[in-house]
Design an enzyme around this catalytic site. Sequence first.
Site, PDB file in Angstrom:
ATOM      1  CE1 TYR A  32     -18.988  61.263 -23.724  1.00  0.00           C
ATOM      2  CE2 TYR A  32     -19.233  63.711 -23.504  1.00  0.00           C
ATOM      3  CZ  TYR A  32     -19.089  62.493 -24.470  1.00  0.00           C
ATOM      4  OH  TYR A  32     -19.436  62.607 -25.661  1.00  0.00           O
ATOM      5  CG  ASP A 170     -15.251  59.437 -30.826  1.00  0.00           C
ATOM      6  OD1 ASP A 170     -13.942  59.836 -30.621  1.00  0.00           O
ATOM      7  OD2 ASP A 170     -15.968  59.403 -29.589  1.00  0.00           O
ATOM      8  CD  GLU A 407     -19.499  66.254 -26.243  1.00  0.00           C
ATOM      9  OE1 GLU A 407     -20.545  66.213 -26.184  1.00  0.00           O
ATOM     10  OE2 GLU A 407     -18.572  65.032 -26.514  1.00  0.00           O
TER      11      GLU A 407
HETATM   12  C1  9WN Z   1     -15.901  57.743 -26.425  1.00  0.00           C
HETATM   13  C2  9WN Z   1     -15.121  62.241 -23.465  1.00  0.00           C
HETATM   14  C3  9WN Z   1     -14.984  61.809 -24.703  1.00  0.00           C
HETATM   15  C4  9WN Z   1     -13.874  62.382 -25.449  1.00  0.00           C
HETATM   16  C5  9WN Z   1     -13.694  62.017 -26.913  1.00  0.00           C
HETATM   17  C6  9WN Z   1     -15.024  62.465 -27.399  1.00  0.00           C
HETATM   18  C7  9WN Z   1     -16.159  61.603 -26.776  1.00  0.00           C
HETATM   19  C8  9WN Z   1     -16.708  59.049 -26.161  1.00  0.00           C
HETATM   20  C9  9WN Z   1     -18.195  58.989 -26.605  1.00  0.00           C
HETATM   21  O1  9WN Z   1     -16.324  61.852 -25.443  1.00  0.00           O
HETATM   22  O2  9WN Z   1     -15.888  60.049 -27.033  1.00  0.00           O
HETATM   23  O3  9WN Z   1     -14.735  57.795 -25.908  1.00  0.00           O
HETATM   24  O4  9WN Z   1     -18.784  58.401 -25.949  1.00  0.00           O
HETATM   25  O5  9WN Z   1     -18.568  59.368 -27.609  1.00  0.00           O
HETATM   26  O6  9WN Z   1     -15.312  62.010 -28.849  1.00  0.00           O
HETATM   27  O7  9WN Z   1     -12.797  62.795 -27.681  1.00  0.00           O
HETATM   28  O8  9WN Z   1     -12.579  62.120 -24.843  1.00  0.00           O
HETATM   29  O9  9WN Z   1     -15.287  63.512 -23.455  1.00  0.00           O
END
Ligand code: 9WN
Length: 442
Positions: A32, A170, A407
């Site tokens: 992320y 999600d 995570e």
């Molecule tokens: C889509 C960033 C985010 C969290 C969410 C989690 C996950 C993203 C993904 O990661 O979602 O937004 O790509 O799966 O489910 O709660 O904010 O950590």
Amino acid sequence: MKIEKDKLLLKARKILENNWRGTHTVPSPDLYPHQWSWDSAFTAIGLANCNRKRAEKELLSMFEGQWKNGLLPHIIFRSKDSYFPGPEYWQNDLSPFAPEIKTSGIVQPPVHAIAALCIYNQSLDRERTKGFLKKLFPQMLEFHRYLLIERDPEKTGLVTIFHPWESGFDNSIRWDEALSRISVQGLPEYGRVDIKKVDKNQRPSNAAYDKYIYLVELMKKSKYDAEAIYKTIPFKIKDVVFSSILYIANKNLIEIARIIGENDDEIRSWIERTKKNYFKYLCPKKVKTRLVYDYDLVSNQVIQKRTSASLIPTYTGLLSQEQAEAVLAWTKHAHFCSEGCIHDHPVVTSIPLSDEESNPLNYWRGPIWININSMPYQGIKNYGFYPEAKKLKDAIIDLVAEHGFHEYYNPLSGEGLGANNFSWTAALLIDLLSEGDDDSFI
Ligand code: 9WN
């Protein structure tokens, strides 16, 4: 397990340090690499305990992504690092309200006012911190207004989500039935990046991604206009976690208004609206378990799936003592991985281990997440269940101390899953460890 609190705190701070990108914190560097909305707010809660200047920057930078109609996007794209769907897919410029900066076009739960008040409460120079609150207050107010007007034409005080990503949970089983009714048509070709970085068994399925992308396609067709989306989208749910967090955030916003001398009439009217409709929609009399659930606006049904989402209402204070006890009993039953388990972590799992749909590896369909433990922890503590709250807090700390800052975690082994060096795990741990004397409420 005997933990060395100072060492653990240092490790947690180091993660936040490494994930800091000058204006914001990424949830995790690899999976992320941008700025996420509720992650930023959880991170700011942790930083409020150890680096208040950075905590303020974290929230202020998140609101740089705010749209002119108040929408606070769930992602601000901050680098060229790969993530799908990225900015070229979202095309936020389809909306006349989007900012210059590239963002997604959906929201996440509004934890920000909760974080902002934390920063003020922890501040050693509250006069100066008032300046920060004054800057942020109108932006938070605009965001809440967007949620309570654009996302609640029914005027229930409860927020409608258009996409599972908006919930933050999600691929939770909460959304299965609603998604199963959707038939995907005319999907563009796309390539997932997440499963190149994390074992695909720990991530949502391809079938789920097809639906996620399809829903975004529909929103793009409506140029991200909530009124138009309401008319066409087949996924419309009053989300119990989102609405509960908004209720708490509104209460905190009232407190912030008091501190900086702003009028709070509008916020009070939202609170009254939520109070009036919370049980009517989310826990109508026919619901035998008395748990509070999501409400599907398309099928006009309460989604009676037992998940950790039903623990979050304890955090609102809206439950009667009797209902809070029912939640507590439920958590102690098969839903805490406790007595009789092969390890020693009575931590809340995303869905009960006893549920036949539970999968210990897969994302929001079984594993343990730290944010969905820290919110019920605050909740049951507020209801006066001190020994249970203490037990939960110790268990969260033990889990992270033993297995690291992941995570999410396998509820059977404690093994870390998904991204490593995860910011909100570090931040919420800092918050728990900084609470003062551990035994203060026993
Ligand atoms: C889509 C960033 C985010 C969290 C969410 C989690 C996950 C993203 C993904 O990661 O979602 O937004 O790509 O799966 O489910 O709660 O904010 O950590």
